[in-house]
Design a protein around this motif. Sequence first.
Motif, mmCIF file in Angstrom:
data_model
loop_
_atom_site.group_PDB
_atom_site.id
_atom_site.type_symbol
_atom_site.label_atom_id
_atom_site.label_comp_id
_atom_site.label_asym_id
_atom_site.label_seq_id
_atom_site.Cartn_x
_atom_site.Cartn_y
_atom_site.Cartn_z
ATOM 1 N N PRO A 222 3.362 -20.086 1.347
ATOM 2 C CA PRO A 222 2.196 -20.114 0.417
ATOM 3 C C PRO A 222 1.733 -21.419 -0.118
ATOM 4 C CG PRO A 222 3.947 -18.563 -0.510
ATOM 5 C CD PRO A 222 4.631 -19.638 0.657
ATOM 6 N N GLU A 223 0.346 -21.517 -0.302
ATOM 7 C CA GLU A 223 -0.058 -22.690 -0.561
ATOM 8 C C GLU A 223 0.386 -23.631 -1.545
ATOM 9 O OE1 GLU A 223 -3.337 -25.773 -0.515
ATOM 10 O OE2 GLU A 223 -3.190 -23.999 0.670
ATOM 11 N N ALA A 224 0.830 -22.904 -2.733
ATOM 12 C CA ALA A 224 1.454 -23.649 -3.737
ATOM 13 C C ALA A 224 2.872 -24.110 -3.474
ATOM 14 C CB ALA A 224 1.645 -22.606 -5.031
ATOM 15 N N VAL A 310 -2.911 -40.924 -8.459
ATOM 16 C CA VAL A 310 -1.697 -39.947 -8.705
ATOM 17 C C VAL A 310 -2.196 -38.550 -7.951
ATOM 18 C CG1 VAL A 310 -1.214 -38.036 -10.455
ATOM 19 C CG2 VAL A 310 -1.830 -40.717 -11.220
ATOM 20 N N HIS A 311 -1.119 -38.003 -7.463
ATOM 21 C CA HIS A 311 -1.255 -36.768 -6.425
ATOM 22 C C HIS A 311 -0.274 -35.814 -7.088
ATOM 23 C CE1 HIS A 311 -1.818 -35.320 -2.418
ATOM 24 N NE2 HIS A 311 -0.860 -34.713 -2.431
ATOM 25 N N LEU A 312 -1.109 -34.887 -8.098
ATOM 26 C CA LEU A 312 -0.269 -33.928 -8.835
ATOM 27 C C LEU A 312 -1.600 -32.763 -8.618
ATOM 28 C CD1 LEU A 312 1.114 -35.501 -11.847
ATOM 29 C CD2 LEU A 312 2.365 -34.519 -9.931
ATOM 30 N N PRO A 313 -0.975 -31.611 -8.854
ATOM 31 C CA PRO A 313 -1.999 -30.426 -8.841
ATOM 32 C C PRO A 313 -2.371 -30.280 -10.375
ATOM 33 C CG PRO A 313 0.305 -29.576 -8.022
ATOM 34 C CD PRO A 313 0.384 -30.963 -8.322
ATOM 35 N N ALA A 314 -3.506 -29.833 -10.444
ATOM 36 C CA ALA A 314 -4.120 -29.919 -11.652
ATOM 37 C C ALA A 314 -3.550 -29.601 -12.808
ATOM 38 C CB ALA A 314 -5.619 -28.815 -11.784
ATOM 39 N N SER A 315 -2.751 -28.566 -12.872
ATOM 40 C CA SER A 315 -1.861 -27.924 -14.223
ATOM 41 C C SER A 315 -0.975 -29.150 -14.431
ATOM 42 C CB SER A 315 -1.425 -26.769 -14.019
ATOM 43 O OG SER A 315 -0.487 -26.771 -12.676
ATOM 44 N N GLU A 316 -0.160 -29.614 -13.452
ATOM 45 C CA GLU A 316 0.833 -30.699 -13.501
ATOM 46 C C GLU A 316 0.108 -32.180 -14.294
ATOM 47 O OE1 GLU A 316 3.655 -30.766 -10.611
ATOM 48 O OE2 GLU A 316 3.677 -28.864 -10.028
ATOM 49 N N ALA A 320 0.956 -34.196 -17.385
ATOM 50 C CA ALA A 320 1.397 -35.658 -17.242
ATOM 51 C C ALA A 320 0.708 -36.492 -18.207
ATOM 52 C CB ALA A 320 1.171 -36.014 -16.024
ATOM 53 N N GLN A 321 -0.550 -35.970 -18.443
ATOM 54 C CA GLN A 321 -1.576 -36.795 -19.231
ATOM 55 C C GLN A 321 -1.090 -36.616 -20.650
ATOM 56 O OE1 GLN A 321 -5.456 -35.302 -18.146
ATOM 57 N NE2 GLN A 321 -6.016 -37.401 -17.752
ATOM 58 N N LYS A 322 -0.474 -35.569 -21.167
ATOM 59 C CA LYS A 322 0.191 -35.231 -22.526
ATOM 60 C C LYS A 322 1.333 -36.057 -22.579
ATOM 61 C CE LYS A 322 -1.825 -30.575 -22.610
ATOM 62 N NZ LYS A 322 -1.617 -29.131 -22.479
#
Length: 382
Positions: A222-224, A310-316, A320-322
Amino acid sequence: MRFSEIVGQHAVKQRLINSVNENRVSHAQLFLGPEGSGSLALAVAYAQYLSCEDRQADDSCGVCASCRKYQKLMHPDLHFSYPFFAKHKDDTAITFIEQWREAIEANIYLSLDAWRGYLDAENKQANINIAECHQIIKKLSLKPFESEYKILILWLPEYLDKEGNALLKIIEEPQPNTLFLLVAQNQDQILNTILSRTQLVKIPPLEYNDIKAYLLNERGQPEATAAEMAYLSNGNMAEALSMLQHDASNYHSQFIQWLRMCYSNKGIEVVAFVEQLAKLGRENQKNFLRYGINFIRECCLLLAGAPNLVHLPASEFDTAQKMIKVMSIEATEAISSELETAHYHVERNANPKILFLDVSLQIITILHYKTIRQGRTQYIPK
């Protein structure tokens, strides 16, 4: 193995093809690339291309008698040498050729750990012994049997000790149309006397998009899942394929949960979480730590003001910003160092409960008490 079957590495493939078509084939070449980059696959594909009876402009034909024998790794002019775990002083690579063929056919992106699994390694150290060096000299002193070239692919020449000096003469003055293709990961560990006699072919780690596309299209992930595995593997196809053989886990939520418990210094919950980690199994523990190392590295990039890298999916990315609101660059570097050390010890069968408890305490020290320790802890093996 055809070039078209190898993931990515388009520039390297073209360079190798050009060397053949322009008649610039060096008799001794060093394919130097990190684990899982496809160095061994490229060496085999290059050898097949050289030996193909109906060579195409950009690849071997794949159907001639020579190519069919190469596909089975049974061509009489193709020879392999590799580290092994000798039980007797006269053991050579040919003693383990059936296991070697099985390992390569199962996964051309072979790692030494995976190769160890095909052998009765016990606690022996891998090496390429003097008996194997003499066997190489004997095999390559003969003329090619069927093809234009007789080719030796020597995997991991780093495991040639001083015995490797026995090969210097035949490397420097081989029989006509005899090729040495050395496939290495660490240039600093190769004998200088051998290194100076080879032409370097540098092979970079695989691109994230190449690994992701392979997992999506060839492995049906799957994509994810493909995105996460490509991210975790960090350019190492051997690691990406290893992950397919183990339970899929949401490493992101597990890792963030761990960090939050450590930040809040929730001792009882941390101990319970360590118990869970200890039951994951070695490969899943390595994948969990590898994810943590990569995630912390991305946090460090955010703290350094480089969100475009930065190479992270949107939710991650949002998580990370938090997280960076309670971390400094020094803290991320310290946590990353602890995780890398833990990964090293997991590979060497450290006691998982002691290891993860110690790492947890160090992360608590860093995040909760804002203190960074010096030095390293030695963990107790199983």
